[in-house]
Design a protein around this motif. Sequence first.
Motif, PDB file in Angstrom:
ATOM      1  N   ASP A 132      -6.194  10.293  -7.099  1.00 14.74           N
ATOM      2  CA  ASP A 132      -5.372   9.568  -7.693  1.00 14.74           C
ATOM      3  C   ASP A 132      -4.694   7.674  -7.004  1.00 14.74           C
ATOM      4  O   ASP A 132      -4.951   6.825  -6.997  1.00 14.74           O
ATOM      5  CB  ASP A 132      -4.836  10.123  -8.365  1.00 14.74           C
ATOM      6  N   VAL A 133      -4.915   7.896  -5.393  1.00 11.92           N
ATOM      7  CA  VAL A 133      -4.623   7.550  -4.352  1.00 11.92           C
ATOM      8  C   VAL A 133      -4.999   6.382  -4.454  1.00 11.92           C
ATOM      9  O   VAL A 133      -5.244   5.521  -4.645  1.00 11.92           O
ATOM     10  CB  VAL A 133      -3.791   7.896  -3.151  1.00 11.92           C
ATOM     11  N   GLN A 134      -6.555   6.903  -4.752  1.00  9.03           N
ATOM     12  CA  GLN A 134      -7.724   5.762  -3.693  1.00  9.03           C
ATOM     13  C   GLN A 134      -8.290   5.179  -4.962  1.00  9.03           C
ATOM     14  O   GLN A 134      -8.115   3.378  -4.500  1.00  9.03           O
ATOM     15  CB  GLN A 134      -8.461   6.887  -3.008  1.00  9.03           C
TER      16      GLN A 134
ATOM     17  N   HIS B 284       1.848  14.790  -4.289  1.00  9.04           N
ATOM     18  CA  HIS B 284       2.643  15.996  -3.310  1.00  9.04           C
ATOM     19  C   HIS B 284       3.232  14.672  -1.931  1.00  9.04           C
ATOM     20  O   HIS B 284       2.527  13.768  -1.545  1.00  9.04           O
ATOM     21  CB  HIS B 284       2.108  17.153  -2.661  1.00  9.04           C
ATOM     22  N   PRO B 285       4.093  15.124  -1.546  1.00  6.04           N
ATOM     23  CA  PRO B 285       4.868  13.991   0.101  1.00  6.04           C
ATOM     24  C   PRO B 285       3.441  13.893   0.467  1.00  6.04           C
ATOM     25  O   PRO B 285       4.311  12.942   1.722  1.00  6.04           O
ATOM     26  CB  PRO B 285       6.714  15.375  -0.167  1.00  6.04           C
ATOM     27  N   THR B 286       3.319  14.711   1.872  1.00  6.60           N
ATOM     28  CA  THR B 286       2.343  14.332   2.064  1.00  6.60           C
ATOM     29  C   THR B 286       1.048  13.628   1.779  1.00  6.60           C
ATOM     30  O   THR B 286       0.161  13.353   2.646  1.00  6.60           O
ATOM     31  CB  THR B 286       2.194  15.018   3.115  1.00  6.60           C
ATOM     32  N   ASP B 287       0.661  13.248   0.942  1.00 12.38           N
ATOM     33  CA  ASP B 287      -0.874  13.003  -0.111  1.00 12.38           C
ATOM     34  C   ASP B 287      -0.961  11.214   0.146  1.00 12.38           C
ATOM     35  O   ASP B 287       0.061  10.975  -0.584  1.00 12.38           O
ATOM     36  CB  ASP B 287      -0.548  13.352  -1.522  1.00 12.38           C
ATOM     37  N   THR B 288      -2.391  11.220   1.243  1.00 11.76           N
ATOM     38  CA  THR B 288      -2.092  10.294   1.258  1.00 11.76           C
ATOM     39  C   THR B 288      -3.758   9.070   0.626  1.00 11.76           C
ATOM     40  O   THR B 288      -3.742   8.407   0.614  1.00 11.76           O
ATOM     41  CB  THR B 288      -1.998   9.529   3.147  1.00 11.76           C
ATOM     42  N   GLY B 289      -4.348  10.617   0.603  1.00 13.52           N
ATOM     43  CA  GLY B 289      -5.779  10.111   0.274  1.00 13.52           C
ATOM     44  C   GLY B 289      -6.602  11.150  -0.929  1.00 13.52           C
ATOM     45  O   GLY B 289      -7.201  11.155  -1.172  1.00 13.52           O
TER      46      GLY B 289
ATOM     47  N   LYS C 114       0.804  -1.786   0.218  1.00 22.40           N
ATOM     48  CA  LYS C 114      -0.604   0.206   0.030  1.00 22.40           C
ATOM     49  C   LYS C 114       0.922   1.304   0.055  1.00 22.40           C
ATOM     50  O   LYS C 114       0.892   1.928  -0.791  1.00 22.40           O
ATOM     51  CB  LYS C 114      -1.270  -0.279   1.362  1.00 22.40           C
ATOM     52  N   GLN C 115       2.034   1.283   0.785  1.00 19.46           N
ATOM     53  CA  GLN C 115       2.646   2.659   1.104  1.00 19.46           C
ATOM     54  C   GLN C 115       3.439   2.665  -0.620  1.00 19.46           C
ATOM     55  O   GLN C 115       3.448   3.391  -1.062  1.00 19.46           O
ATOM     56  CB  GLN C 115       4.219   1.836   2.048  1.00 19.46           C
TER      57      GLN C 115
ATOM     58  N   ASN D 140       3.609   5.415  -2.722  1.00 19.97           N
ATOM     59  CA  ASN D 140       4.212   6.417  -2.903  1.00 19.97           C
ATOM     60  C   ASN D 140       4.083   7.201  -4.653  1.00 19.97           C
ATOM     61  O   ASN D 140       4.469   7.940  -5.488  1.00 19.97           O
ATOM     62  CB  ASN D 140       5.719   5.878  -2.869  1.00 19.97           C
ATOM     63  N   THR D 141       3.805   5.578  -5.669  1.00 22.31           N
ATOM     64  CA  THR D 141       3.696   6.141  -6.555  1.00 22.31           C
ATOM     65  C   THR D 141       2.889   7.213  -7.691  1.00 22.31           C
ATOM     66  O   THR D 141       2.860   8.020  -8.405  1.00 22.31           O
ATOM     67  CB  THR D 141       3.848   4.623  -7.541  1.00 22.31           C
ATOM     68  N   TYR D 142       1.368   7.451  -6.649  1.00 21.59           N
ATOM     69  CA  TYR D 142       0.427   8.074  -7.215  1.00 21.59           C
ATOM     70  C   TYR D 142      -0.460   9.154  -6.861  1.00 21.59           C
ATOM     71  O   TYR D 142      -0.846   9.682  -6.900  1.00 21.59           O
ATOM     72  CB  TYR D 142      -0.474   6.931  -7.316  1.00 21.59           C
TER      73      TYR D 142
END
Length: 89
Positions: free
Chosen positions: A26-28, A18-23, A8-9, A13-15
């Motif tokens: 695109d990531v979802q 910005h550096p603190t984007d987790t949600g 998941k990490q 990191n791929t999608y």
Amino acid sequence: MVLLQQDKQEIINTYQTHPTDTGSADVQVAILTERIKSLSGHLKTNSKDHSSRRGLMKMIGQRKRLLAYIAKHDRQHYRDLIARLGIRG
């Protein structure tokens, strides 16, 4: 069927945008795509697992809504994302 934390990490990191984007959307979408691939493989061997099939349909619907949101706001970004993920034939 469940993504490991390290997998998941890597997706995040791929999608991430910005550096603190987790949600972000695109990531979802990327995480849902991996879960859908995993669950599809499970259903190929366990064809009578109807509760998992229902969960798969819910995930596909969620991904479809997120992709529609991305397409509505930035059409070129949408095209790039589906090309990177290898979805929509």
